[in-house]
Design a protein around this motif. Structure first.
Motif, PDB file in Angstrom:
ATOM      1  N   PRO A  18       0.934  -1.216   0.105  1.00 28.74           N
ATOM      2  CA  PRO A  18      -0.044   0.006  -0.153  1.00 28.74           C
ATOM      3  C   PRO A  18       0.945   1.137   0.036  1.00 28.74           C
ATOM      4  O   PRO A  18       0.186   2.353  -0.257  1.00 28.74           O
ATOM      5  CB  PRO A  18      -0.906  -0.204   1.186  1.00 28.74           C
ATOM      6  N   ASP A  19       2.285   1.208   0.144  1.00 23.87           N
ATOM      7  CA  ASP A  19       2.858   2.242   0.159  1.00 23.87           C
ATOM      8  C   ASP A  19       3.566   2.553  -1.090  1.00 23.87           C
ATOM      9  O   ASP A  19       4.158   3.490  -1.312  1.00 23.87           O
ATOM     10  CB  ASP A  19       4.154   2.258   1.144  1.00 23.87           C
ATOM     11  N   LYS A  20       3.311   1.820  -2.121  1.00 25.23           N
ATOM     12  CA  LYS A  20       3.569   1.885  -3.456  1.00 25.23           C
ATOM     13  C   LYS A  20       3.260   3.467  -4.003  1.00 25.23           C
ATOM     14  O   LYS A  20       4.078   3.925  -4.722  1.00 25.23           O
ATOM     15  CB  LYS A  20       2.961   0.938  -4.322  1.00 25.23           C
ATOM     16  N   TYR A  21       2.139   3.745  -3.728  1.00 18.07           N
ATOM     17  CA  TYR A  21       1.602   5.188  -4.168  1.00 18.07           C
ATOM     18  C   TYR A  21       1.343   6.025  -2.839  1.00 18.07           C
ATOM     19  O   TYR A  21       0.903   5.759  -1.800  1.00 18.07           O
ATOM     20  CB  TYR A  21       0.207   4.814  -4.894  1.00 18.07           C
ATOM     21  N   PRO A  22       1.954   7.342  -3.064  1.00 19.95           N
ATOM     22  CA  PRO A  22       1.972   8.537  -2.106  1.00 19.95           C
ATOM     23  C   PRO A  22       0.067   8.658  -1.805  1.00 19.95           C
ATOM     24  O   PRO A  22      -0.612   8.399  -2.625  1.00 19.95           O
ATOM     25  CB  PRO A  22       2.391   9.634  -2.665  1.00 19.95           C
ATOM     26  N   LYS A  23      -0.227   9.192  -0.606  1.00 24.15           N
ATOM     27  CA  LYS A  23      -1.451   9.100  -0.284  1.00 24.15           C
ATOM     28  C   LYS A  23      -1.609  10.631   0.084  1.00 24.15           C
ATOM     29  O   LYS A  23      -0.952  11.274   0.943  1.00 24.15           O
ATOM     30  CB  LYS A  23      -1.878   8.270   0.785  1.00 24.15           C
ATOM     31  N   PRO A  24      -2.816  11.346  -0.364  1.00 28.08           N
ATOM     32  CA  PRO A  24      -3.105  12.682   0.176  1.00 28.08           C
ATOM     33  C   PRO A  24      -3.922  12.434   1.458  1.00 28.08           C
ATOM     34  O   PRO A  24      -4.528  11.541   1.802  1.00 28.08           O
ATOM     35  CB  PRO A  24      -4.058  13.051  -0.943  1.00 28.08           C
ATOM     36  N   SER A  25      -4.028  13.653   2.264  1.00 28.40           N
ATOM     37  CA  SER A  25      -4.862  13.746   3.334  1.00 28.40           C
ATOM     38  C   SER A  25      -6.129  13.928   2.833  1.00 28.40           C
ATOM     39  O   SER A  25      -6.335  14.771   1.643  1.00 28.40           O
ATOM     40  CB  SER A  25      -4.227  14.876   4.214  1.00 28.40           C
ATOM     41  N   LEU A  26      -7.278  13.790   3.381  1.00 26.31           N
ATOM     42  CA  LEU A  26      -8.581  14.045   3.062  1.00 26.31           C
ATOM     43  C   LEU A  26      -9.194  15.047   4.031  1.00 26.31           C
ATOM     44  O   LEU A  26      -9.130  14.716   5.193  1.00 26.31           O
ATOM     45  CB  LEU A  26      -9.167  12.695   2.839  1.00 26.31           C
ATOM     46  N   THR A  27      -9.819  15.885   3.459  1.00 25.85           N
ATOM     47  CA  THR A  27     -10.759  16.831   4.424  1.00 25.85           C
ATOM     48  C   THR A  27     -12.081  17.066   3.793  1.00 25.85           C
ATOM     49  O   THR A  27     -12.512  16.725   2.518  1.00 25.85           O
ATOM     50  CB  THR A  27     -10.113  18.251   4.388  1.00 25.85           C
ATOM     51  N   ALA A  28     -12.786  17.768   4.459  1.00 21.92           N
ATOM     52  CA  ALA A  28     -14.464  18.041   3.977  1.00 21.92           C
ATOM     53  C   ALA A  28     -14.510  19.484   4.763  1.00 21.92           C
ATOM     54  O   ALA A  28     -13.972  19.927   5.510  1.00 21.92           O
ATOM     55  CB  ALA A  28     -15.345  17.188   4.649  1.00 21.92           C
ATOM     56  N   ASP A  29     -15.013  20.347   3.575  1.00 25.57           N
ATOM     57  CA  ASP A  29     -15.306  21.496   3.690  1.00 25.57           C
ATOM     58  C   ASP A  29     -16.791  21.830   3.499  1.00 25.57           C
ATOM     59  O   ASP A  29     -17.402  21.352   2.560  1.00 25.57           O
ATOM     60  CB  ASP A  29     -14.475  22.396   2.630  1.00 25.57           C
ATOM     61  N   ILE A  30     -17.317  22.626   4.365  1.00 26.40           N
ATOM     62  CA  ILE A  30     -18.849  22.878   4.300  1.00 26.40           C
ATOM     63  C   ILE A  30     -19.212  24.237   4.083  1.00 26.40           C
ATOM     64  O   ILE A  30     -18.742  25.081   4.877  1.00 26.40           O
ATOM     65  CB  ILE A  30     -19.360  22.112   5.502  1.00 26.40           C
ATOM     66  N   VAL A  31     -20.085  24.649   2.992  1.00 26.70           N
ATOM     67  CA  VAL A  31     -20.634  25.948   2.745  1.00 26.70           C
ATOM     68  C   VAL A  31     -22.118  25.727   3.130  1.00 26.70           C
ATOM     69  O   VAL A  31     -22.881  25.019   2.789  1.00 26.70           O
ATOM     70  CB  VAL A  31     -20.486  26.286   1.310  1.00 26.70           C
ATOM     71  N   VAL A  32     -22.242  26.513   4.191  1.00 24.58           N
ATOM     72  CA  VAL A  32     -23.890  26.646   4.685  1.00 24.58           C
ATOM     73  C   VAL A  32     -24.236  28.194   4.071  1.00 24.58           C
ATOM     74  O   VAL A  32     -23.830  29.332   4.799  1.00 24.58           O
ATOM     75  CB  VAL A  32     -23.773  26.416   6.235  1.00 24.58           C
ATOM     76  N   LYS A  65      -9.219   8.453  10.286  1.00 28.21           N
ATOM     77  CA  LYS A  65      -9.037   7.072   9.606  1.00 28.21           C
ATOM     78  C   LYS A  65     -10.317   6.416   9.494  1.00 28.21           C
ATOM     79  O   LYS A  65     -10.808   6.056  10.643  1.00 28.21           O
ATOM     80  CB  LYS A  65      -7.946   6.357  10.367  1.00 28.21           C
ATOM     81  N   ASN A  66     -10.739   5.963   8.337  1.00 29.21           N
ATOM     82  CA  ASN A  66     -11.758   4.946   8.180  1.00 29.21           C
ATOM     83  C   ASN A  66     -13.223   5.705   8.454  1.00 29.21           C
ATOM     84  O   ASN A  66     -14.247   5.155   8.686  1.00 29.21           O
ATOM     85  CB  ASN A  66     -11.708   3.736   8.818  1.00 29.21           C
ATOM     86  N   GLU A  67     -13.195   7.011   8.388  1.00 28.13           N
ATOM     87  CA  GLU A  67     -14.304   7.834   8.447  1.00 28.13           C
ATOM     88  C   GLU A  67     -14.906   8.100   7.357  1.00 28.13           C
ATOM     89  O   GLU A  67     -14.085   9.005   6.466  1.00 28.13           O
ATOM     90  CB  GLU A  67     -13.936   9.390   9.454  1.00 28.13           C
ATOM     91  N   PRO A  68     -16.061   7.815   6.882  1.00 25.62           N
ATOM     92  CA  PRO A  68     -16.771   8.230   5.504  1.00 25.62           C
ATOM     93  C   PRO A  68     -16.951   9.944   5.531  1.00 25.62           C
ATOM     94  O   PRO A  68     -16.963  10.730   6.578  1.00 25.62           O
ATOM     95  CB  PRO A  68     -17.982   7.955   5.671  1.00 25.62           C
ATOM     96  N   LEU A  69     -16.436  10.728   4.321  1.00 27.08           N
ATOM     97  CA  LEU A  69     -16.268  11.965   4.407  1.00 27.08           C
ATOM     98  C   LEU A  69     -17.633  12.746   4.711  1.00 27.08           C
ATOM     99  O   LEU A  69     -17.685  13.849   5.149  1.00 27.08           O
ATOM    100  CB  LEU A  69     -15.706  12.489   3.074  1.00 27.08           C
ATOM    101  N   GLU A  70     -18.737  12.195   4.555  1.00 27.32           N
ATOM    102  CA  GLU A  70     -19.848  12.520   4.969  1.00 27.32           C
ATOM    103  C   GLU A  70     -20.024  12.895   6.530  1.00 27.32           C
ATOM    104  O   GLU A  70     -20.289  13.822   6.730  1.00 27.32           O
ATOM    105  CB  GLU A  70     -21.248  11.878   4.474  1.00 27.32           C
ATOM    106  N   LYS A  71     -19.586  11.863   7.042  1.00 30.93           N
ATOM    107  CA  LYS A  71     -19.577  11.819   8.402  1.00 30.93           C
ATOM    108  C   LYS A  71     -18.390  12.960   8.870  1.00 30.93           C
ATOM    109  O   LYS A  71     -18.475  13.709   9.806  1.00 30.93           O
ATOM    110  CB  LYS A  71     -19.081  10.760   9.045  1.00 30.93           C
TER     111      LYS A  71
END
Length: 170
Positions: A18-32, A65-71
């Motif tokens: 799994p380290d073969k490819y670099p991984k980004p960090s994931l974020t969520a942004d919310i426009v209300v 980790k392992n959190e769906p982005l909707e959550k």
């Protein structure tokens, strides 16, 4: 079923690195957005930490980790503004290199248009402030004596908010 190397899926996964490819960090942004008679308002937070300390941004943050982005989106909105239970709609994915000075960060942006009178906003977590700005037709953001342009927002939130405004036809 075997692949062109003669491996079953189980065999392939045992040897996969799994380290073969670099991984980004994931974020969520919310426009209300909130519509108040003939005015459109947007909920922004003032960043209490680096990067972009003191700048306004949409609420948001990193996925666990392992959190769906909707959550992630719902959790970050609650942590930074106290707002919960919104019907969040996917706006888009933002991955432009350099969008975050901390490194390779990909964000899923969500949006909602709500009745402002049904929520209570209170800054929390790493947000120094959370407040409503009125959006003008020229896309100026006004709250009391403060006037911002979209380009004043942290990160690439100018793009995210601009896309959200376009989506609602404003």
């Amino acid at each position: 079923m075997k692949d062109r190397n003669g491996l079953t899926e189980e065999e392939f996964l045992k040897q996969y690195n799994p380290d073969k490819y670099p991984k980004p960090s994931l974020t969520a942004d919310i426009v209300v957005f909130a519509k108040d008679h003939d005015k459109l308002q947007i909920l922004l937070v003032k960043r209490g930490g680096h990067p972009f300390i003191g700048h306004y941004a949409t609420p948001g943050g990193f996925a666990n980790k392992n959190e769906p982005l909707e959550k992630t989106a719902a959790r970050e909105l609650a942590e930074e503004t106290g707002v919960t239970g919104l019907p969040l709609q996917l706006l888009g994915v933002y991955s432009k290199p350099g969008r975050d000075p901390r490194g390779w960060v990909v964000s899923c942006a969500y949006m909602a248009v709500i009745d402002k009178n049904k929520v209570h906003v209170k800054a929390g977590d790493d947000a120094a402030e959370a407040k409503w700005f009125t959006v003008t037709k020229a896309h100026a953001l006004i709250c009391g004596d403060e006037t911002l342009s979209l380009s004043d927002l942290a990160f690439d939130h100018q793009d995210i908010v601009g896309d959200a405004l376009a989506k609602i036809g404003y």
